[in-house]
Scaffold this motif. Structure first.
Motif, PDB file in Angstrom:
ATOM      1  N   MET A  33      -8.976  -5.323  -2.852  1.00  0.00           N
ATOM      2  CA  MET A  33      -8.468  -4.265  -3.707  1.00  0.00           C
ATOM      3  C   MET A  33      -8.077  -4.793  -5.086  1.00  0.00           C
ATOM      4  SD  MET A  33      -7.725  -1.184  -4.386  1.00  0.00           S
ATOM      5  CE  MET A  33      -7.958  -0.338  -2.816  1.00  0.00           C
ATOM      6  N   ASP A  68      -4.279   4.125   1.447  1.00  0.00           N
ATOM      7  CA  ASP A  68      -4.376   2.789   2.027  1.00  0.00           C
ATOM      8  C   ASP A  68      -3.265   2.550   3.052  1.00  0.00           C
ATOM      9  OD1 ASP A  68      -2.556   2.899  -0.056  1.00  0.00           O
ATOM     10  OD2 ASP A  68      -3.217   1.046  -1.018  1.00  0.00           O
ATOM     11  N   ALA A 126      -1.828   0.322  -5.229  1.00  0.00           N
ATOM     12  CA  ALA A 126      -1.663  -0.946  -4.525  1.00  0.00           C
ATOM     13  C   ALA A 126      -0.971  -1.932  -5.460  1.00  0.00           C
ATOM     14  CB  ALA A 126      -3.014  -1.495  -4.083  1.00  0.00           C
ATOM     15  N   GLY A 169      -6.090  -5.108   4.491  1.00  0.00           N
ATOM     16  CA  GLY A 169      -7.009  -4.400   5.374  1.00  0.00           C
ATOM     17  C   GLY A 169      -8.117  -5.267   5.939  1.00  0.00           C
ATOM     18  N   ALA A 196     -10.335   3.605   7.620  1.00  0.00           N
ATOM     19  CA  ALA A 196     -10.517   4.083   6.248  1.00  0.00           C
ATOM     20  C   ALA A 196     -11.473   5.263   6.205  1.00  0.00           C
ATOM     21  CB  ALA A 196     -11.025   2.946   5.366  1.00  0.00           C
ATOM     22  N   ALA A 231       0.856  -1.186   0.000  1.00  0.00           N
ATOM     23  CA  ALA A 231       0.000   0.000   0.000  1.00  0.00           C
ATOM     24  C   ALA A 231       0.890   1.234   0.000  1.00  0.00           C
ATOM     25  CB  ALA A 231      -0.896  -0.005   1.237  1.00  0.00           C
TER      26      ALA A 231
END
Length: 303
Positions: A215, A150, A202, A210, A173, A146
């Motif tokens: 993602m 992120d 990412a 996370g 977030a 990240a």
């Protein structure tokens, strides 16, 4: 790797609200009962455990980890690129690498049984790992790097003791997306350069980070490629609306989201903007620039 070999064990006793301690004792007893020569390498803290893993990995046929992504990351760094296999018994908050590798979650006894049978049969699965090179040092990761909002989310989530589980990442977030702005990034994908104002970049070997945020839902840790998800800078309300889509992996059709595949990725912060502090497998790395190179089959996973 042969069966009945030399096995190292790393346990995070505080993982999973203390469940790591119970799971670790169960794994140790199970492996010893099956005849494995087990050496407990668990240190007084993560740094001590990491050091023991690095120093002893060359003596082992397998290194078994009972804990979350932080301890798994440390173990992966010790065994990636070597013949030593990695066994994972997920017992942490996120468990994203285990999730990305299709290992059992929420059932340490089942995960321990899978590790035990793989050891007994001398069975492993070769998966890709990612070598990261920075100005000062190099390291390995297995799931996702990240490098924008992120990374800020991960840093904030790691600083909180409550709530437990994936909800911690969701709340972090929401907090960061309410205040974050874009980051100017130069992204080099297998030699091709682009410059963008990004919410995040990412670099994924597996789909999730996370605590289950998908993602890079199509990332495959056996294809020899990295999935690079670039999200353009956007208004705060739009970013907040994007969050639940990321959780489901339903964000790839949004115009501001771009997916690339590459074997080598270099990330640099453009002058004059905020300097992001990247994280990989949820752990902090040095500042940009960084280069990520996928190494096919660099990791042997007991499965």
């Amino acid at each position: 790797m042969t069966s009945w070999g030399r096995v190292g064990l790393l346990v995070n006793p505080t993982a999973g609200r203390g469940g790591g301690r119970v799971a670790g004792a169960h794994v140790l007893a199970t492996l010893q009962r099956l005849g494995h020569r087990v050496t407990d390498l668990t240190g007084s803290d993560l740094a001590a455990s990491s050091r023991a893993a690095r120093e002893r990995a060359g003596e082992l046929d397998a290194l078994v980890v009972v804990g979350g992504d932080g301890l798994v990351h440390a173990a992966l760094g010790a065994v990636a690129g070597t013949p030593t296999a990695l066994g994972i018994v997920p017992a942490g908050t996120g468990n994203d690498l285990a999730r990305g590798l299709g290992l059992p979650l929420g059932d340490p006894a089942r995960a321990a049984g899978l590790v035990s049978s793989a050891l007994r049969e001398g069975r492993h699965r070769a998966v890709d790992a990612v070598r990261v090179r920075g100005a000062a040092r190099s390291s390995w990761y297995g799931s996702v790097l990240a490098s924008g909002v992120d990374a800020l989310v991960n840093e904030r989530a790691n600083s909180w003791r409550w709530p437990r589980g994936p909800a911690r990442y969701t709340l972090a977030a929401l907090r960061e997306l309410a205040v974050v702005s874009g980051v100017g990034m130069r992204i080099t994908l297998d030699g091709e350069v682009q410059e963008r104002d990004c919410l995040l970049v990412a670099v994924a070997n597996t789909p999730c980070y996370g605590g289950g945020m998908r993602m890079a839902p199509h990332a495959d840790p056996t294809d020899g490629l990295l999935d690079v998800v670039v999200v353009d800078a956007m208004p705060r309300l739009a970013a907040l609306r994007l969050l639940p889509r990321v959780r489901r992996g339903a964000h790839l059709d949004v115009a501001a989201v771009h997916v690339h595949r590459a074997r080598s990725v270099t990330l640099e912060a453009l002058p004059g903007g905020r300097e992001p502090h990247p994280h990989a497998d949820g752990e902090p790395l040095e500042h940009l620039p960084l280069t990520c190179d996928v190494v096919p089959g660099a990791l042997r996973v007991l499965a």
